[in-house]
Design a protein around this motif. Sequence first.
Motif, PDB file in Angstrom:
ATOM      1  N   PRO A 165      -4.527  42.824  13.284  1.00  0.00           N
ATOM      2  CA  PRO A 165      -4.650  42.151  11.993  1.00  0.00           C
ATOM      3  C   PRO A 165      -4.016  42.969  10.876  1.00  0.00           C
ATOM      4  O   PRO A 165      -3.927  44.191  10.960  1.00  0.00           O
ATOM      5  CB  PRO A 165      -6.159  42.013  11.798  1.00  0.00           C
ATOM      6  CG  PRO A 165      -6.775  43.015  12.704  1.00  0.00           C
ATOM      7  CD  PRO A 165      -5.807  43.260  13.819  1.00  0.00           C
ATOM      8  N   ALA A 166      -3.586  42.270   9.858  1.00  0.00           N
ATOM      9  CA  ALA A 166      -3.019  42.929   8.679  1.00  0.00           C
ATOM     10  C   ALA A 166      -4.106  43.739   7.996  1.00  0.00           C
ATOM     11  O   ALA A 166      -5.278  43.377   8.045  1.00  0.00           O
ATOM     12  CB  ALA A 166      -2.456  41.881   7.722  1.00  0.00           C
ATOM     13  N   PRO A 167      -3.732  44.860   7.361  1.00  0.00           N
ATOM     14  CA  PRO A 167      -4.741  45.682   6.664  1.00  0.00           C
ATOM     15  C   PRO A 167      -5.602  44.878   5.691  1.00  0.00           C
ATOM     16  O   PRO A 167      -6.802  45.111   5.593  1.00  0.00           O
ATOM     17  CB  PRO A 167      -3.904  46.732   5.943  1.00  0.00           C
ATOM     18  CG  PRO A 167      -2.663  46.865   6.786  1.00  0.00           C
ATOM     19  CD  PRO A 167      -2.394  45.470   7.305  1.00  0.00           C
ATOM     20  N   ALA A 168      -5.016  43.910   5.002  1.00  0.00           N
ATOM     21  CA  ALA A 168      -5.791  43.098   4.053  1.00  0.00           C
ATOM     22  C   ALA A 168      -6.845  42.260   4.787  1.00  0.00           C
ATOM     23  O   ALA A 168      -7.958  42.077   4.291  1.00  0.00           O
ATOM     24  CB  ALA A 168      -4.868  42.192   3.246  1.00  0.00           C
ATOM     25  N   ASP A 169      -6.496  41.776   5.985  1.00  0.00           N
ATOM     26  CA  ASP A 169      -7.447  40.992   6.777  1.00  0.00           C
ATOM     27  C   ASP A 169      -8.587  41.877   7.276  1.00  0.00           C
ATOM     28  O   ASP A 169      -9.751  41.484   7.245  1.00  0.00           O
ATOM     29  CB  ASP A 169      -6.741  40.318   7.952  1.00  0.00           C
ATOM     30  CG  ASP A 169      -7.624  39.315   8.664  1.00  0.00           C
ATOM     31  OD1 ASP A 169      -8.409  38.614   7.993  1.00  0.00           O
ATOM     32  OD2 ASP A 169      -7.528  39.219   9.907  1.00  0.00           O
ATOM     33  N   VAL A 170      -8.244  43.088   7.720  1.00  0.00           N
ATOM     34  CA  VAL A 170      -9.274  44.026   8.170  1.00  0.00           C
ATOM     35  C   VAL A 170     -10.211  44.348   7.016  1.00  0.00           C
ATOM     36  O   VAL A 170     -11.439  44.316   7.160  1.00  0.00           O
ATOM     37  CB  VAL A 170      -8.655  45.323   8.750  1.00  0.00           C
ATOM     38  CG1 VAL A 170      -9.725  46.362   9.021  1.00  0.00           C
ATOM     39  CG2 VAL A 170      -7.880  45.022  10.022  1.00  0.00           C
ATOM     40  N   GLU A 171      -9.649  44.610   5.850  1.00  0.00           N
ATOM     41  CA  GLU A 171     -10.474  44.943   4.682  1.00  0.00           C
ATOM     42  C   GLU A 171     -11.375  43.770   4.296  1.00  0.00           C
ATOM     43  O   GLU A 171     -12.565  43.952   4.030  1.00  0.00           O
ATOM     44  CB  GLU A 171      -9.591  45.327   3.497  1.00  0.00           C
ATOM     45  CG  GLU A 171     -10.379  45.793   2.302  1.00  0.00           C
ATOM     46  CD  GLU A 171      -9.489  46.277   1.161  1.00  0.00           C
ATOM     47  OE1 GLU A 171      -9.941  46.143   0.005  1.00  0.00           O
ATOM     48  OE2 GLU A 171      -8.386  46.771   1.411  1.00  0.00           O
ATOM     49  N   ALA A 172     -10.843  42.567   4.329  1.00  0.00           N
ATOM     50  CA  ALA A 172     -11.618  41.383   3.943  1.00  0.00           C
ATOM     51  C   ALA A 172     -12.724  41.082   4.941  1.00  0.00           C
ATOM     52  O   ALA A 172     -13.807  40.629   4.560  1.00  0.00           O
ATOM     53  CB  ALA A 172     -10.698  40.174   3.816  1.00  0.00           C
ATOM     54  N   ARG A 173     -12.478  41.341   6.208  1.00  0.00           N
ATOM     55  CA  ARG A 173     -13.448  40.999   7.248  1.00  0.00           C
ATOM     56  C   ARG A 173     -14.303  42.172   7.701  1.00  0.00           C
ATOM     57  O   ARG A 173     -15.223  41.990   8.488  1.00  0.00           O
ATOM     58  CB  ARG A 173     -12.709  40.414   8.453  1.00  0.00           C
ATOM     59  CG  ARG A 173     -12.006  39.102   8.120  1.00  0.00           C
ATOM     60  CD  ARG A 173     -11.383  38.460   9.321  1.00  0.00           C
ATOM     61  NE  ARG A 173     -12.440  38.115  10.276  1.00  0.00           N
ATOM     62  CZ  ARG A 173     -12.255  38.125  11.587  1.00  0.00           C
ATOM     63  NH1 ARG A 173     -11.102  38.462  12.110  1.00  0.00           N
ATOM     64  NH2 ARG A 173     -13.256  37.812  12.396  1.00  0.00           N
ATOM     65  N   ASN A 174     -14.041  43.359   7.211  1.00  0.00           N
ATOM     66  CA  ASN A 174     -14.704  44.566   7.699  1.00  0.00           C
ATOM     67  C   ASN A 174     -16.230  44.476   7.616  1.00  0.00           C
ATOM     68  O   ASN A 174     -16.916  44.655   8.612  1.00  0.00           O
ATOM     69  CB  ASN A 174     -14.189  45.788   6.953  1.00  0.00           C
ATOM     70  CG  ASN A 174     -14.630  47.074   7.583  1.00  0.00           C
ATOM     71  OD1 ASN A 174     -14.940  47.138   8.772  1.00  0.00           O
ATOM     72  ND2 ASN A 174     -14.660  48.127   6.798  1.00  0.00           N
ATOM     73  N   PHE A 175     -16.758  44.234   6.458  1.00  0.00           N
ATOM     74  CA  PHE A 175     -18.206  44.043   6.289  1.00  0.00           C
ATOM     75  C   PHE A 175     -18.418  42.652   5.704  1.00  0.00           C
ATOM     76  O   PHE A 175     -19.133  42.468   4.721  1.00  0.00           O
ATOM     77  CB  PHE A 175     -18.826  45.119   5.398  1.00  0.00           C
ATOM     78  CG  PHE A 175     -19.017  46.443   6.088  1.00  0.00           C
ATOM     79  CD1 PHE A 175     -20.068  46.632   6.979  1.00  0.00           C
ATOM     80  CD2 PHE A 175     -18.135  47.486   5.863  1.00  0.00           C
ATOM     81  CE1 PHE A 175     -20.248  47.859   7.623  1.00  0.00           C
ATOM     82  CE2 PHE A 175     -18.312  48.714   6.496  1.00  0.00           C
ATOM     83  CZ  PHE A 175     -19.370  48.898   7.378  1.00  0.00           C
ATOM     84  N   GLU A 176     -17.798  41.686   6.344  1.00  0.00           N
ATOM     85  CA  GLU A 176     -17.834  40.297   5.901  1.00  0.00           C
ATOM     86  C   GLU A 176     -19.273  39.839   5.639  1.00  0.00           C
ATOM     87  O   GLU A 176     -20.181  40.133   6.413  1.00  0.00           O
ATOM     88  CB  GLU A 176     -17.202  39.437   6.998  1.00  0.00           C
ATOM     89  CG  GLU A 176     -16.966  38.009   6.654  1.00  0.00           C
ATOM     90  CD  GLU A 176     -16.215  37.285   7.771  1.00  0.00           C
ATOM     91  OE1 GLU A 176     -15.967  36.097   7.580  1.00  0.00           O
ATOM     92  OE2 GLU A 176     -15.893  37.883   8.812  1.00  0.00           O
ATOM     93  N   HIS A 210     -20.552  42.275  11.964  1.00  0.00           N
ATOM     94  CA  HIS A 210     -19.156  41.911  11.678  1.00  0.00           C
ATOM     95  C   HIS A 210     -18.255  43.145  11.723  1.00  0.00           C
ATOM     96  O   HIS A 210     -17.150  43.106  12.270  1.00  0.00           O
ATOM     97  CB  HIS A 210     -19.020  41.254  10.290  1.00  0.00           C
ATOM     98  CG  HIS A 210     -19.375  39.818  10.243  1.00  0.00           C
ATOM     99  ND1 HIS A 210     -18.792  38.856  11.036  1.00  0.00           N
ATOM    100  CD2 HIS A 210     -20.271  39.148   9.473  1.00  0.00           C
ATOM    101  CE1 HIS A 210     -19.295  37.678  10.762  1.00  0.00           C
ATOM    102  NE2 HIS A 210     -20.214  37.832   9.816  1.00  0.00           N
ATOM    103  N   HIS A 211     -18.726  44.223  11.135  1.00  0.00           N
ATOM    104  CA  HIS A 211     -17.965  45.475  11.109  1.00  0.00           C
ATOM    105  C   HIS A 211     -17.677  45.976  12.528  1.00  0.00           C
ATOM    106  O   HIS A 211     -16.546  46.352  12.850  1.00  0.00           O
ATOM    107  CB  HIS A 211     -18.748  46.517  10.308  1.00  0.00           C
ATOM    108  CG  HIS A 211     -18.190  47.893  10.375  1.00  0.00           C
ATOM    109  ND1 HIS A 211     -17.074  48.290   9.667  1.00  0.00           N
ATOM    110  CD2 HIS A 211     -18.599  48.986  11.080  1.00  0.00           C
ATOM    111  CE1 HIS A 211     -16.817  49.561   9.924  1.00  0.00           C
ATOM    112  NE2 HIS A 211     -17.730  50.011  10.785  1.00  0.00           N
TER     113      HIS A 211
END
Length: 150
Positions: free
Chosen positions: A72-83, A53-54
Amino acid sequence: MTTDATMLLRLWDESWDAGIWIPSWSSATADLSPEQAAWKPAPQRHSIWQVVHHICIWREYSLTKIDGRPGPAPADVEARNFEESPVSPTAQAWNDTRARLKRTHDDLRALIAASSASPHERLHYHLPHDAYHLGQIMQSRAMQGMKFIY
């Protein structure tokens, strides 16, 4: 295509299916069950699934940035980074994740191949970044007692 782009394209292609002195992405992820992909060596560590995912989120991020899209918004990147992997991992979900990995690989390949001059600088960083995480995947495979692949 410049020599720089030709070499980057060659290494990019080999990282998928031939290996560049390390196992390839296709071989490192092909024979994993969903449970093996979701396994974590410790609660605070990442699973193979999370690492994939990362890789995908950062490839997708680069594609949007290079295309001039906001990304993507920073919050989306953070949420999905190591989903996280699904709570009940299925073969279909793992296959979908592997298809996403292949799609992002192919999309970046097309961008490298289309470069008439030097490829965008950002593309040069994906190969070492991805190789680092491929090493993590191989370590996780070893910790699960899986045979070494090359």
